[in-house]
Design an enzyme around this catalytic site. Structure first.
Site, PDB file in Angstrom:
ATOM      1  N   GLY A  46      40.089  66.198   4.740  1.00 50.29           N
ATOM      2  CA  GLY A  46      40.643  64.931   5.187  1.00 50.29           C
ATOM      3  C   GLY A  46      39.928  63.775   4.511  1.00 50.29           C
ATOM      4  O   GLY A  46      38.779  63.917   4.075  1.00 50.29           O
ATOM      5  N   GLN A  51      37.212  55.217   3.287  1.00 55.05           N
ATOM      6  CA  GLN A  51      36.264  56.018   2.501  1.00 55.05           C
ATOM      7  C   GLN A  51      36.399  55.759   1.001  1.00 55.05           C
ATOM      8  O   GLN A  51      35.510  56.116   0.228  1.00 55.05           O
ATOM      9  CB  GLN A  51      36.449  57.513   2.788  1.00 55.05           C
ATOM     10  CG  GLN A  51      36.027  57.881   4.205  1.00 55.05           C
ATOM     11  CD  GLN A  51      36.193  59.367   4.444  1.00 55.05           C
ATOM     12  OE1 GLN A  51      37.266  59.826   4.766  1.00 55.05           O
ATOM     13  NE2 GLN A  51      35.128  60.122   4.236  1.00 55.05           N
ATOM     14  N   CYS A  89      31.558  65.373   6.586  1.00 54.69           N
ATOM     15  CA  CYS A  89      32.319  64.216   6.131  1.00 54.69           C
ATOM     16  C   CYS A  89      31.997  63.964   4.667  1.00 54.69           C
ATOM     17  O   CYS A  89      30.829  64.032   4.273  1.00 54.69           O
ATOM     18  CB  CYS A  89      31.913  63.002   6.977  1.00 54.69           C
ATOM     19  SG  CYS A  89      32.737  61.475   6.490  1.00 54.69           S
ATOM     20  N   LEU A  90      33.031  63.671   3.880  1.00 58.09           N
ATOM     21  CA  LEU A  90      32.810  63.422   2.450  1.00 58.09           C
ATOM     22  C   LEU A  90      31.940  62.191   2.220  1.00 58.09           C
ATOM     23  O   LEU A  90      31.336  62.048   1.166  1.00 58.09           O
ATOM     24  CB  LEU A  90      34.149  63.269   1.726  1.00 58.09           C
ATOM     25  CG  LEU A  90      35.030  64.532   1.699  1.00 58.09           C
ATOM     26  CD1 LEU A  90      36.355  64.238   1.020  1.00 58.09           C
ATOM     27  CD2 LEU A  90      34.318  65.688   1.006  1.00 58.09           C
ATOM     28  N   HIS A 131      38.715  63.084  13.617  1.00 62.96           N
ATOM     29  CA  HIS A 131      37.703  62.583  12.677  1.00 62.96           C
ATOM     30  C   HIS A 131      38.277  61.468  11.797  1.00 62.96           C
ATOM     31  O   HIS A 131      37.649  60.420  11.617  1.00 62.96           O
ATOM     32  CB  HIS A 131      37.215  63.766  11.821  1.00 62.96           C
ATOM     33  CG  HIS A 131      36.194  63.413  10.786  1.00 62.96           C
ATOM     34  ND1 HIS A 131      34.888  63.866  10.850  1.00 62.96           N
ATOM     35  CD2 HIS A 131      36.280  62.670   9.661  1.00 62.96           C
ATOM     36  CE1 HIS A 131      34.225  63.388   9.790  1.00 62.96           C
ATOM     37  NE2 HIS A 131      35.052  62.671   9.056  1.00 62.96           N
ATOM     38  N   GLU A 132      39.488  61.709  11.270  1.00 68.52           N
ATOM     39  CA  GLU A 132      40.066  60.730  10.335  1.00 68.52           C
ATOM     40  C   GLU A 132      40.545  59.470  11.060  1.00 68.52           C
ATOM     41  O   GLU A 132      40.374  58.365  10.539  1.00 68.52           O
ATOM     42  CB  GLU A 132      41.215  61.354   9.532  1.00 68.52           C
ATOM     43  CG  GLU A 132      40.826  62.566   8.681  1.00 68.52           C
ATOM     44  CD  GLU A 132      39.611  62.347   7.794  1.00 68.52           C
ATOM     45  OE1 GLU A 132      39.381  61.208   7.349  1.00 68.52           O
ATOM     46  OE2 GLU A 132      38.873  63.318   7.577  1.00 68.52           O
ATOM     47  N   HIS A 135      37.725  57.162  11.608  1.00 66.41           N
ATOM     48  CA  HIS A 135      37.352  56.354  10.438  1.00 66.41           C
ATOM     49  C   HIS A 135      38.102  55.016  10.424  1.00 66.41           C
ATOM     50  O   HIS A 135      37.565  54.008   9.980  1.00 66.41           O
ATOM     51  CB  HIS A 135      37.707  57.096   9.140  1.00 66.41           C
ATOM     52  CG  HIS A 135      36.623  57.998   8.621  1.00 66.41           C
ATOM     53  ND1 HIS A 135      35.366  57.537   8.287  1.00 66.41           N
ATOM     54  CD2 HIS A 135      36.616  59.323   8.344  1.00 66.41           C
ATOM     55  CE1 HIS A 135      34.636  58.552   7.837  1.00 66.41           C
ATOM     56  NE2 HIS A 135      35.368  59.654   7.863  1.00 66.41           N
TER      57      HIS A 135
HETATM   58 ZN    ZN Z   1      34.801  61.548   7.359  1.00 65.55          ZN
END
Ligand code: ZN
Length: 167
Positions: A46, A51, A89-90, A131-132, A135
């Site tokens: 995701g 991000q 998380c990226l 999670h997304e 963000h």
């Molecule tokens: Zn993340």
């Protein structure tokens, strides 16, 4: 195909509340394509627009590698149950931490044609949706971690050592 730079935790863009998308434009379509490219390139499941430095309510999710979703202006309308497990998380590279999330989530969002649709998720998809969408409200999962963040590489090495002992 364009890979965008992934912002890392500590960058203030990750703590901002994103604005809704009001209409689809060529610019936004390109952003969404780049978000998928960037997510797949980083082996993520995701990615949210902040991000890559864009404060718009857009996220992309693909938990299997062949089931891509773009969620525009997503709203979680129903949750149930609970799952506790590792999350990453990226924007927080090589780290993982335990987070409790609902085990079922229903989200209403718009697709790339700005048509409303409903998506239900369980297990990893439910976790990814939570999670997304977090963000988009400036929430990074590290603020929800139970206990400490762990180094992914250290965990992998421990697992390798365990396997060696078993042999
Ligand atoms: Zn993340």
């Amino acid at each position: 195909m364009a890979i965008r730079k992934i912002r890392e935790y500590g960058d203030e863009v990750l703590e901002a509340v994103c604005r809704p998308v009001t209409k689809m434009t060529p610019h936004t379509r390109e952003l969404i394509e780049d978000m998928f490219d960037t997510m797949y390139d980083a082996n993520g499941v995701g990615l949210a627009a902040p991000q890559v430095g864009v404060l718009r309510r857009i996220c992309v999710i693909d938990v299997t590698g062949e089931d891509p979703y773009v969620l525009i202006n997503p709203r979680i309308v129903e949750t149930s149950g609970e799952q506790t497990g590792n999350e990453g998380c990226l924007s927080v590279p090589n780290k993982t931490g335990v987070v409790t999330r609902p085990s079922y989530v229903k989200v209403i969002a718009q697709n790339i044609d700005m048509e409303e649709f409903e998506l239900e998720g369980t297990e990893l998809l439910a976790r990814a949706i939570c999670h997304e969408t977090d963000h988009l409200d400036g929430i990074v999962y590290v603020t929800k971690v139970e206990g400490e963040l762990h180094d992914v590489r250290a965990l992998e090495m421990e697992e390798e050592e365990d396997q060696e002992e078993e042999e």
